[in-house]
Scaffold this motif. Structure first.
Motif, PDB file in Angstrom:
ATOM      1  N   GLY A  40     -28.190  17.846 -11.403  1.00 55.71           N
ATOM      2  CA  GLY A  40     -29.627  17.324 -11.040  1.00 55.71           C
ATOM      3  C   GLY A  40     -30.536  17.241 -12.293  1.00 55.71           C
ATOM      4  N   GLU A  41     -31.282  16.126 -12.398  1.00 52.02           N
ATOM      5  CA  GLU A  41     -32.463  16.058 -13.212  1.00 52.02           C
ATOM      6  C   GLU A  41     -33.642  16.235 -12.429  1.00 52.02           C
ATOM      7  N   VAL A  42     -34.409  17.483 -12.660  1.00 53.51           N
ATOM      8  CA  VAL A  42     -35.368  17.872 -11.843  1.00 53.51           C
ATOM      9  C   VAL A  42     -36.762  17.180 -12.580  1.00 53.51           C
ATOM     10  N   THR A  43     -37.385  16.353 -12.060  1.00 54.74           N
ATOM     11  CA  THR A  43     -38.543  15.544 -12.868  1.00 54.74           C
ATOM     12  C   THR A  43     -39.718  16.614 -13.020  1.00 54.74           C
ATOM     13  N   LEU A  44     -40.355  16.894 -13.909  1.00 55.77           N
ATOM     14  CA  LEU A  44     -41.217  17.622 -14.151  1.00 55.77           C
ATOM     15  C   LEU A  44     -42.636  16.605 -13.640  1.00 55.77           C
ATOM     16  N   ARG A  45     -42.816  16.150 -12.443  1.00 57.93           N
ATOM     17  CA  ARG A  45     -43.828  15.516 -12.016  1.00 57.93           C
ATOM     18  C   ARG A  45     -44.471  16.138 -10.907  1.00 57.93           C
ATOM     19  N   THR A  46     -43.980  17.431 -10.628  1.00 52.90           N
ATOM     20  CA  THR A  46     -44.579  18.597  -9.289  1.00 52.90           C
ATOM     21  C   THR A  46     -44.771  19.791 -10.111  1.00 52.90           C
ATOM     22  N   ALA A  47     -45.692  20.409  -9.570  1.00 60.17           N
ATOM     23  CA  ALA A  47     -45.948  21.735 -10.025  1.00 60.17           C
ATOM     24  C   ALA A  47     -44.764  22.688  -9.611  1.00 60.17           C
ATOM     25  N   ALA A  48     -43.798  22.278  -8.709  1.00 65.84           N
ATOM     26  CA  ALA A  48     -42.779  23.179  -8.350  1.00 65.84           C
ATOM     27  C   ALA A  48     -41.401  22.794  -8.977  1.00 65.84           C
ATOM     28  N   ALA A  49     -41.733  22.015 -10.203  1.00 68.14           N
ATOM     29  CA  ALA A  49     -40.378  21.487 -10.751  1.00 68.14           C
ATOM     30  C   ALA A  49     -39.927  22.623 -11.704  1.00 68.14           C
ATOM     31  N   LEU A  50     -40.518  23.079 -12.476  1.00 70.24           N
ATOM     32  CA  LEU A  50     -39.907  24.369 -13.369  1.00 70.24           C
ATOM     33  C   LEU A  50     -39.312  25.410 -12.867  1.00 70.24           C
ATOM     34  N   GLY A  51     -40.097  25.809 -11.737  1.00 70.81           N
ATOM     35  CA  GLY A  51     -39.610  26.887 -10.481  1.00 70.81           C
ATOM     36  C   GLY A  51     -38.358  26.372 -10.012  1.00 70.81           C
ATOM     37  N   ALA A  52     -38.230  25.167  -9.580  1.00 69.11           N
ATOM     38  CA  ALA A  52     -36.842  24.685  -9.078  1.00 69.11           C
ATOM     39  C   ALA A  52     -35.688  24.690 -10.040  1.00 69.11           C
ATOM     40  N   ILE A  53     -36.016  24.192 -11.224  1.00 69.70           N
ATOM     41  CA  ILE A  53     -35.101  24.582 -12.314  1.00 69.70           C
ATOM     42  C   ILE A  53     -34.595  25.788 -12.447  1.00 69.70           C
ATOM     43  N   ARG A  54     -35.400  26.769 -12.536  1.00 66.48           N
ATOM     44  CA  ARG A  54     -35.110  28.213 -12.684  1.00 66.48           C
ATOM     45  C   ARG A  54     -34.139  28.418 -11.366  1.00 66.48           C
ATOM     46  N   GLU A  55     -34.404  28.208 -10.241  1.00 64.95           N
ATOM     47  CA  GLU A  55     -33.719  28.471  -8.956  1.00 64.95           C
ATOM     48  C   GLU A  55     -32.188  27.820  -9.257  1.00 64.95           C
ATOM     49  N   MET A  56     -32.341  26.476  -9.736  1.00 66.42           N
ATOM     50  CA  MET A  56     -31.079  25.725  -9.674  1.00 66.42           C
ATOM     51  C   MET A  56     -30.180  26.391 -10.806  1.00 66.42           C
ATOM     52  N   ALA A  57     -30.686  26.770 -11.561  1.00 69.79           N
ATOM     53  CA  ALA A  57     -29.951  27.350 -12.959  1.00 69.79           C
ATOM     54  C   ALA A  57     -29.233  28.587 -12.515  1.00 69.79           C
ATOM     55  N   GLN A  58     -29.612  29.148 -11.519  1.00 72.50           N
ATOM     56  CA  GLN A  58     -29.188  30.260 -11.084  1.00 72.50           C
ATOM     57  C   GLN A  58     -27.578  29.923 -10.246  1.00 72.50           C
ATOM     58  N   VAL A  59     -27.392  28.688  -9.777  1.00 75.94           N
ATOM     59  CA  VAL A  59     -26.388  28.430  -8.839  1.00 75.94           C
ATOM     60  C   VAL A  59     -25.259  28.310  -9.663  1.00 75.94           C
ATOM     61  N   PRO A  60     -24.031  29.116  -9.486  1.00 78.96           N
ATOM     62  CA  PRO A  60     -22.987  28.768 -10.427  1.00 78.96           C
ATOM     63  C   PRO A  60     -22.265  27.582 -10.813  1.00 78.96           C
ATOM     64  N   GLY A  61     -22.241  26.927 -11.693  1.00 80.78           N
ATOM     65  CA  GLY A  61     -21.472  25.538 -11.889  1.00 80.78           C
ATOM     66  C   GLY A  61     -22.443  24.793 -11.863  1.00 80.78           C
ATOM     67  N   PHE A  62     -23.701  24.782 -11.644  1.00 85.05           N
ATOM     68  CA  PHE A  62     -24.853  23.650 -11.339  1.00 85.05           C
ATOM     69  C   PHE A  62     -25.382  23.546 -12.760  1.00 85.05           C
ATOM     70  N   VAL A  63     -25.185  22.309 -13.279  1.00 84.19           N
ATOM     71  CA  VAL A  63     -25.990  21.718 -14.530  1.00 84.19           C
ATOM     72  C   VAL A  63     -27.155  21.019 -14.422  1.00 84.19           C
ATOM     73  N   VAL A  64     -28.284  21.487 -14.870  1.00 84.71           N
ATOM     74  CA  VAL A  64     -29.516  21.191 -14.290  1.00 84.71           C
ATOM     75  C   VAL A  64     -30.356  20.819 -15.612  1.00 84.71           C
ATOM     76  N   GLY A  65     -30.947  19.483 -15.606  1.00 84.03           N
ATOM     77  CA  GLY A  65     -31.851  18.990 -16.492  1.00 84.03           C
ATOM     78  C   GLY A  65     -33.136  18.901 -16.128  1.00 84.03           C
ATOM     79  N   ALA A  66     -34.129  18.809 -17.233  1.00 79.75           N
ATOM     80  CA  ALA A  66     -35.656  18.620 -16.974  1.00 79.75           C
ATOM     81  C   ALA A  66     -35.977  17.316 -17.347  1.00 79.75           C
ATOM     82  N   GLY A  67     -36.483  16.548 -16.240  1.00 80.84           N
ATOM     83  CA  GLY A  67     -36.935  15.193 -16.538  1.00 80.84           C
ATOM     84  C   GLY A  67     -38.416  14.870 -16.707  1.00 80.84           C
ATOM     85  N   THR A  68     -38.672  13.751 -17.049  1.00 85.48           N
ATOM     86  CA  THR A  68     -39.763  13.278 -17.169  1.00 85.48           C
ATOM     87  C   THR A  68     -40.656  14.065 -18.050  1.00 85.48           C
ATOM     88  N   VAL A  69     -40.004  14.649 -19.155  1.00 84.62           N
ATOM     89  CA  VAL A  69     -40.538  15.274 -20.423  1.00 84.62           C
ATOM     90  C   VAL A  69     -41.110  14.277 -21.275  1.00 84.62           C
TER      91      VAL A  69
END
Ligand code: 3PG
Length: 214
Positions: A40-69
């Motif tokens: 998933g590409e989590v767009t940095l358009r919401t206040a929750a985005a970075l926290g969401a990236i942090r959570e998703m990065a903990q899920v084994p095998g899940f590849v997370v990107g930061a979008g709208t950078v």
């Protein structure tokens, strides 16, 4: 170290995520993964985005990107949160330099031949074609592919299940992206079963396109 382009090529689909509450991020990542899309590409358009990236990065095998950078300072925050790659809607030299310096893959946005040349000159060869539908759709991606045989595109913007095939038929298309796989309203209402089904539908179609005989 994850080979980000190879990972996306194998899936063929990249969920773009707009999330308002990081409390839903872990379940969202699990739902996408259960539908065959641990991505998933989590767009940095919401206040929750970075926290969401942090959570998703903990899920084994899940590849997370930061979008709208769009600003170089966001690159450092994205890396600190655990993002594996960065996506920007356009090409910005400052974001590009920061990604190169910090050693994180960037998928910059392009919509014209000039922008592709600029991104190529900066060393990036996997590019987001954005906003795909409004910028000419699959015909435009085909036309832009001819002079840039080494570029791989991730078209995003206005794509859905009904049109993703048009893009995946083009050899230079690495994967198609969009919010239709995990719509913001479904995330808000914790409709994770529905999201898993949408992910499974997109995965099946991409697989059929890429390996019609299997
Ligand atoms: C993106 O950032 O890639 C787009 O906002 C996704 O566009 P979509 O909502 O039309 O899929």
């Amino acid at each position: 170290m994850i080979d980000v382009p190879a990972f996306h090529q194998a899936l063929g689909v990249l969920p773009v995520i707009v999330i308002d509450d990081e409390a839903y991020a872990h379940q969202l990542a699990e739902a996408l993964a259960s539908g065959g899309l641990p991505s998933g590409e989590v767009t940095l358009r919401t206040a929750a985005a970075l926290g969401a990236i942090r959570e998703m990065a903990q899920v084994p095998g899940f590849v997370v990107g930061a979008g709208t950078v769009v600003h170089p300072s966001q690159v450092e925050h994205a890396i600190a949160a655990g993002a594996h790659y960065v996506v920007s809607p356009g090409f910005g030299p400052a974001v590009s330099r920061e990604c190169a310096t910090l050693g994180i893959p960037l998928i910059p946005g392009v919509a014209t031949a000039t922008e592709i040349q600029t991104a190529r000159d900066a060393g990036w060869s996997v590019l987001k074609f954005f906003p795909a539908a409004a910028a000419g759709g699959a015909r435009m991606v085909s036309a832009l592919s001819a002079p840039f045989p080494d570029v791989r595109f991730v078209p995003t913007g206005g794509i859905g299940l009904a049109t993703m095939q048009e893009y995946l038929e083009i050899p230079s298309v690495l994967a198609v992206g969009g919010t239709w796989i995990a719509p913001q309203a479904m995330i808000r209402s914790a409709a994770f079963d529905q999201i898993a089904q949408l992910a499974a539908g997109a995965t099946a179609l991409a697989k059929e396109m890429r390996c019609p005989s299997s």
